[in-house]
Design a protein around this motif. Structure first.
Motif, PDB file in Angstrom:
ATOM      1  N   GLU A 168      -0.983  19.687 -22.517  1.00 19.62           N
ATOM      2  CA  GLU A 168      -2.571  19.459 -23.242  1.00 19.62           C
ATOM      3  C   GLU A 168      -2.489  19.994 -24.700  1.00 19.62           C
ATOM      4  O   GLU A 168      -3.735  19.953 -25.257  1.00 19.62           O
ATOM      5  N   LEU A 169      -2.151  21.630 -24.640  1.00 19.67           N
ATOM      6  CA  LEU A 169      -2.639  22.206 -25.816  1.00 19.67           C
ATOM      7  C   LEU A 169      -2.052  21.276 -27.018  1.00 19.67           C
ATOM      8  O   LEU A 169      -2.846  21.691 -28.134  1.00 19.67           O
ATOM      9  N   GLU A 170      -0.565  21.598 -26.658  1.00 19.10           N
ATOM     10  CA  GLU A 170       0.657  20.076 -28.013  1.00 19.10           C
ATOM     11  C   GLU A 170      -0.810  19.213 -28.449  1.00 19.10           C
ATOM     12  O   GLU A 170      -1.121  19.019 -29.396  1.00 19.10           O
ATOM     13  N   ARG A 171      -0.776  18.161 -27.360  1.00 23.62           N
ATOM     14  CA  ARG A 171      -2.075  17.147 -27.719  1.00 23.62           C
ATOM     15  C   ARG A 171      -3.711  17.647 -28.043  1.00 23.62           C
ATOM     16  O   ARG A 171      -3.870  17.175 -29.581  1.00 23.62           O
ATOM     17  N   LEU A 172      -3.805  18.833 -27.833  1.00 19.71           N
ATOM     18  CA  LEU A 172      -4.615  18.839 -28.487  1.00 19.71           C
ATOM     19  C   LEU A 172      -5.084  19.529 -29.596  1.00 19.71           C
ATOM     20  O   LEU A 172      -6.490  19.552 -31.081  1.00 19.71           O
ATOM     21  N   CYS A 173      -3.796  20.794 -29.990  1.00 18.14           N
ATOM     22  CA  CYS A 173      -4.034  20.529 -31.334  1.00 18.14           C
ATOM     23  C   CYS A 173      -3.522  19.788 -32.643  1.00 18.14           C
ATOM     24  O   CYS A 173      -3.771  19.753 -33.255  1.00 18.14           O
ATOM     25  N   GLU A 174      -2.386  18.561 -32.252  1.00 19.90           N
ATOM     26  CA  GLU A 174      -2.253  17.822 -32.612  1.00 19.90           C
ATOM     27  C   GLU A 174      -3.697  16.755 -33.317  1.00 19.90           C
ATOM     28  O   GLU A 174      -3.545  16.560 -34.607  1.00 19.90           O
ATOM     29  N   LYS A 175      -4.524  16.789 -32.136  1.00 19.50           N
ATOM     30  CA  LYS A 175      -5.757  16.017 -32.549  1.00 19.50           C
ATOM     31  C   LYS A 175      -6.356  16.907 -33.969  1.00 19.50           C
ATOM     32  O   LYS A 175      -7.385  16.822 -34.286  1.00 19.50           O
ATOM     33  N   ALA A 176      -6.671  18.331 -33.552  1.00 19.03           N
ATOM     34  CA  ALA A 176      -7.395  19.634 -34.391  1.00 19.03           C
ATOM     35  C   ALA A 176      -6.840  18.802 -35.835  1.00 19.03           C
ATOM     36  O   ALA A 176      -7.228  19.040 -37.001  1.00 19.03           O
ATOM     37  N   LEU A 177      -5.543  18.878 -35.866  1.00 19.37           N
ATOM     38  CA  LEU A 177      -4.714  19.044 -36.935  1.00 19.37           C
ATOM     39  C   LEU A 177      -4.972  17.335 -37.517  1.00 19.37           C
ATOM     40  O   LEU A 177      -5.170  17.781 -38.961  1.00 19.37           O
ATOM     41  N   LYS A 178      -5.130  16.656 -37.259  1.00 23.18           N
ATOM     42  CA  LYS A 178      -5.546  15.624 -37.708  1.00 23.18           C
ATOM     43  C   LYS A 178      -7.229  15.588 -37.914  1.00 23.18           C
ATOM     44  O   LYS A 178      -7.067  14.936 -39.666  1.00 23.18           O
ATOM     45  N   ARG A 183     -10.838  15.409 -42.426  1.00 23.97           N
ATOM     46  CA  ARG A 183     -11.923  16.091 -43.129  1.00 23.97           C
ATOM     47  C   ARG A 183     -11.238  16.256 -44.704  1.00 23.97           C
ATOM     48  O   ARG A 183     -12.276  15.993 -45.450  1.00 23.97           O
ATOM     49  N   ASP A 184     -10.251  17.088 -44.655  1.00 24.50           N
ATOM     50  CA  ASP A 184      -9.904  17.666 -45.858  1.00 24.50           C
ATOM     51  C   ASP A 184     -10.007  16.109 -47.117  1.00 24.50           C
ATOM     52  O   ASP A 184      -9.807  16.509 -48.155  1.00 24.50           O
ATOM     53  N   GLN A 185      -9.040  14.839 -46.609  1.00 25.49           N
ATOM     54  CA  GLN A 185      -8.661  14.348 -47.138  1.00 25.49           C
ATOM     55  C   GLN A 185     -10.525  13.596 -47.756  1.00 25.49           C
ATOM     56  O   GLN A 185     -10.176  13.288 -48.663  1.00 25.49           O
ATOM     57  N   LYS A 186     -10.892  13.657 -47.136  1.00 31.95           N
ATOM     58  CA  LYS A 186     -12.297  13.216 -47.439  1.00 31.95           C
ATOM     59  C   LYS A 186     -13.371  13.511 -48.470  1.00 31.95           C
ATOM     60  O   LYS A 186     -13.928  13.092 -48.926  1.00 31.95           O
ATOM     61  N   LYS A 187     -13.358  15.115 -47.829  1.00 29.64           N
ATOM     62  CA  LYS A 187     -13.450  15.883 -49.116  1.00 29.64           C
ATOM     63  C   LYS A 187     -12.887  15.783 -50.938  1.00 29.64           C
ATOM     64  O   LYS A 187     -13.439  16.106 -51.568  1.00 29.64           O
ATOM     65  N   ASP A 188     -11.356  15.381 -50.559  1.00 30.17           N
ATOM     66  CA  ASP A 188     -10.961  15.487 -51.831  1.00 30.17           C
ATOM     67  C   ASP A 188     -11.629  14.164 -52.659  1.00 30.17           C
ATOM     68  O   ASP A 188     -11.336  13.834 -53.751  1.00 30.17           O
ATOM     69  N   GLN A 189     -11.662  13.233 -51.757  1.00 27.61           N
ATOM     70  CA  GLN A 189     -12.206  12.219 -52.496  1.00 27.61           C
ATOM     71  C   GLN A 189     -13.507  12.031 -52.832  1.00 27.61           C
ATOM     72  O   GLN A 189     -13.890  11.535 -53.768  1.00 27.61           O
ATOM     73  N   LYS A 190     -13.643  12.716 -52.130  1.00 28.09           N
ATOM     74  CA  LYS A 190     -15.795  13.585 -52.724  1.00 28.09           C
ATOM     75  C   LYS A 190     -16.141  14.075 -54.245  1.00 28.09           C
ATOM     76  O   LYS A 190     -16.472  13.797 -54.429  1.00 28.09           O
TER      77      LYS A 190
END
Length: 230
Positions: A168-178, A183-190
């Motif tokens: 469960e913790l691994e899945r939560l970490c993967e979701k958080a990293l995604k 979010r970083d990609q959207k900031k770069d595009q903005k």
């Protein structure tokens, strides 16, 4: 290389959890039926009534916890295994306490405990002393084995809980990293959209070539044009 953990496979984890639930269901069903048979044989005395009541309640609660445990194994949710672990720990404590009490009675031949057991069966302790001692000795052996078996199942459940929790913790970490990556990609595009475009400081000449500001000044100077022409 480190040895592979026996709980690393989700299929193995589910299989072990399913087997534990089936074992508890069959064992408690047999125990409950034996307590009912004991009640029919000896009537509504203290021990028979207490045995049927306590085992019946424990049986119903165990069924609910087994279903919750199976649901948690199917959905890979560790929180649904907690009730089963707590109930299994309670069962281990009850078995250990019963074993210690009966072992103390067998080793010390305490007349207080003997009279209490005989009074529960509506009998006299000194008239049935040999039978009561032998029955207590058998129950001590059974409860000792049962305590060890239930303790081993408790350890297995805790290991299954830890493995599912890690997944469960691994899945939560993967979701958080995604989410962070998006979010970083959207900031770069903005930032690229908001960034002002550089102004063109050069002009094209008649032949389509780009002229720098110095070239434009020289092109406007007649002497420079004449020199260039020559």
């Amino acid at each position: 290389m480190e040895p592979m953990s026996p709980w690393c496979s989700p299929v193995r984890t589910r299989t072990v959890g399913l087997c534990i639930g089936i074992f508890d269901f069959l064992f408690l069903t047999g125990t409950f039926l034996k307590s009912v048979q004991f009640l029919q044989l000896y009537g509504f005395n203290f021990f028979a009534t207490a045995a049927v009541s306590s085992i019946g309640v424990l049986y119903a609660v165990h069924i609910l916890c087994i279903l919750a445990c199976w649901y948690g194994l199917a959905r890979q949710r560790s929180s649904w295994l907690v009730p089963k672990i707590v109930l299994k720990g309670t069962t281990v404590l009850i078995c250990v306490a019963l074993t210690l009490i009966l072992a103390f009675f067998v080793s010390s031949n305490s007349p207080i405990i003997g009279n209490s057991i005989a009074r529960g069966f509506n009998a006299e302790y000194y008239d049935h002393r040999a039978v009561i001692d032998m029955a207590c000795l058998v129950i001590v052996g059974i409860s000792t084995g049962l305590s060890m078996a239930q303790g081993w199942l408790l350890v297995l459940l805790i290991n299954i809980y830890r493995q599912i929790r890690e997944d469960e913790l691994e899945r939560l970490c993967e979701k958080a990293l995604k989410k962070l990556a998006k979010r970083d990609q959207k900031k770069d595009q903005k930032k690229k959209k908001d960034q002002p475009q550089p102004k063109k400081s050069s002009m094209a000449n008649s032949n389509g070539r780009i002229l720098s500001p110095d070239s434009r000044e020289n092109s406007l100077d007649p002497a420079a044009s004449f020199t260039t022409f020559i």
